[in-house]
Write a protein that holds these residues in place. Structure first.
Motif, PDB file in Angstrom:
ATOM      1  N   ASP A  57       0.828  -1.206   0.000  1.00 51.14           N
ATOM      2  CA  ASP A  57       0.000   0.000   0.000  1.00 51.14           C
ATOM      3  C   ASP A  57       0.862   1.254   0.000  1.00 51.14           C
ATOM      4  OD1 ASP A  57      -2.281  -1.475  -0.025  1.00 51.14           O
ATOM      5  OD2 ASP A  57      -2.961  -0.941   1.978  1.00 51.14           O
ATOM      6  N   ILE A  61       1.097   4.261  -2.861  1.00 51.55           N
ATOM      7  CA  ILE A  61       0.953   5.696  -2.573  1.00 51.55           C
ATOM      8  C   ILE A  61       2.094   6.479  -3.232  1.00 51.55           C
ATOM      9  CG2 ILE A  61       1.064   7.442  -0.746  1.00 51.55           C
ATOM     10  CD1 ILE A  61      -0.384   5.413   1.073  1.00 51.55           C
ATOM     11  N   SER A 188      -5.199  -2.937   5.363  1.00 51.62           N
ATOM     12  CA  SER A 188      -4.882  -1.986   4.297  1.00 51.62           C
ATOM     13  C   SER A 188      -4.894  -0.547   4.815  1.00 51.62           C
ATOM     14  CB  SER A 188      -5.886  -2.125   3.150  1.00 51.62           C
ATOM     15  OG  SER A 188      -5.629  -1.163   2.156  1.00 51.62           O
ATOM     16  N   TYR A 190      -5.739   1.716   3.013  1.00 53.83           N
ATOM     17  CA  TYR A 190      -6.847   2.313   2.282  1.00 53.83           C
ATOM     18  C   TYR A 190      -8.213   1.914   2.831  1.00 53.83           C
ATOM     19  CZ  TYR A 190      -3.015   2.408  -1.148  1.00 53.83           C
ATOM     20  OH  TYR A 190      -1.815   2.568  -1.770  1.00 53.83           O
ATOM     21  N   SER A 191      -8.254   1.332   4.025  1.00 55.09           N
ATOM     22  CA  SER A 191      -9.515   0.798   4.555  1.00 55.09           C
ATOM     23  C   SER A 191     -10.689   1.781   4.484  1.00 55.09           C
ATOM     24  CB  SER A 191      -9.321   0.303   5.993  1.00 55.09           C
ATOM     25  OG  SER A 191      -8.551  -0.882   6.004  1.00 55.09           O
ATOM     26  N   ILE A 193     -11.240   4.159   2.377  1.00 53.18           N
ATOM     27  CA  ILE A 193     -11.642   4.271   0.967  1.00 53.18           C
ATOM     28  C   ILE A 193     -12.296   2.976   0.509  1.00 53.18           C
ATOM     29  CG2 ILE A 193     -10.802   4.635  -1.390  1.00 53.18           C
ATOM     30  CD1 ILE A 193      -8.474   6.226  -0.162  1.00 53.18           C
ATOM     31  N   CYS A 213      -9.598  -5.001   4.517  1.00 54.89           N
ATOM     32  CA  CYS A 213     -10.256  -3.780   4.991  1.00 54.89           C
ATOM     33  C   CYS A 213     -10.601  -3.986   6.458  1.00 54.89           C
ATOM     34  CB  CYS A 213     -11.509  -3.507   4.168  1.00 54.89           C
ATOM     35  SG  CYS A 213     -12.443  -2.073   4.737  1.00 54.89           S
TER      36      CYS A 213
END
Length: 347
Positions: A57, A61, A188, A190-191, A193, A213
């Motif tokens: 992750d 980014i 993650s 990005y959980s 999102i 997530c």
């Protein structure tokens, strides 16, 4: 043709697409990529399991920032040519690594070829729904819940370790790839999102990490972990990862994993039946235990909070992606259910 020219990298990308498409039709080539994955998955899981955070992750980014910088350069006449060239080079490298590490595995022999053919009937779907309803009720009584009476996982680290052990003992006549040895399952970054996109987890082919997530309802998490670990093992198709997660969960000692697995099966069956057999599905839903109804209410509340246009857009995009890789997409569970029912008929 000089490699510092945009035309070279544009042609290189087209050549790559043609090459990998051709290789996807050659069984010996697919076998080569399967062997390559067996080698790299051990290296990936051992190295990246050492990171307490999601390395993949973080890399995404940084890559995203780099691409944004290049794209901003496209609007500046003096930087446009160099920015476009760097974008084409980046795309070529990304596409090549993705295909050799993961993309070609979508074309390996389907698991369904190892199971006997069977005609699926509506009556059988209904009987299995009732069977898994009772299994869900039984296992739900053995799980933990929060102060609102909603299912929670008691020890997620113990759950991850159990799944690793369970995947080592799956039936070898169906699942013949070597199980992973190292725990590389990460929450993650990005959980938040992922909630809006409706993503429960994903496999990062560049780092070999299984991304979860962490903010999704706990009812989803055990089965999602088993699903993503099936990808880590080398099974790319989504529906086959579902099937392997089912094989894993049904043998679990953990009531949390069994409940999450049985609940996924039950919901899959009911979704398939709903359009033409609405009355039956509604009668099953009414027969949920009080604890299951609390779990269902929490899931509905969660989905209402985060669902919307972003999730619909992602699902449509993901559906197209899956179909281009010889999968049925996210719209149907029919391939998974056929695997599941063929297996059930043999037991």
């Amino acid at each position: 043709m000089p490699i510092h020219k945009k035309r070279f990298w544009s042609i290189a990308l087209l050549v790559q697409i043609a090459l990998f498409y051709t290789l996807s039709k050659i069984s010996s080539a697919i076998y080569f990529f399967e062997i390559l994955f067996e080698v790299q998955k051990e290296i990936h899981t051992k190295i990246f399991s050492l990171f307490p955070f999601s390395f993949g992750d973080t890399a995404y980014i940084l890559l995203g920032i780099y691409i944004l910088i290049l794209m901003s350069g496209l609007s500046k006449p003096k930087k446009r040519k160099k920015s476009l060239l760097k974008l084409l080079i980046t795309l070529n490298i990304f596409y090549f690594i993705y295909q050799i590490f993961w993309g070609m595995l979508y074309f390996q022999e389907p698991i369904i070829n190892k199971l006997p053919e069977k005609q699926i009937t509506t009556e059988e779907l209904k009987q299995l729904s009732l069977k898994y309803l009772e299994l869900c009720k039984k296992e739900r009584e053995r799980t933990k819940e929060n102060t609102q009476g909603v299912f929670i996982i008691e020890d997620i680290n113990a759950l991850k370790l159990e799944i690793i052990e369970l995947q080592k003992s799956l039936p070898k006549n169906l699942i013949d790839k070597k199980a992973i040895q190292s725990q590389s399952i990460k929450n993650s970054l990005y959980s938040p999102i992922m909630n809006y996109a409706g993503i429960l987890g994903y496999y990062n082919p560049f780092s070999g990490e299984a991304q979860i997530c962490s903010t999704q309802p706990d009812t989803y998490i055990p089965f999602t972990i088993a699903h993503e670990m099936a990808h880590q093992r080398g099974y790319a198709r989504e529906q086959e990862a579902h099937f392997i997660a089912f094989l894993t969960g049904k043998e679990a000692k953990s009531a949390s994993l069994r409940y999450s697995t049985y609940y996924f099966i039950l919901k899959s069956l009911l979704k398939t039946l709903y359009d033409k057999h609405t009355d039956f599905v509604e009668s099953v839903l009414e027969s949920y235990s009080p604890a299951m109804k609390r779990d269902q209410a929490y899931e509905l509340e969660f989905n209402a909070k985060y669902g919307g246009k972003a999730e619909d857009l992602f699902r449509k995009a993901n559906d197209i992606f899956l179909k281009t890789n010889q999968q049925e997409g996210v719209i149907t569970y029919s391939y998974f259910l056929e695997l599941f029912i063929r297996y059930e008929s043999e037991q």
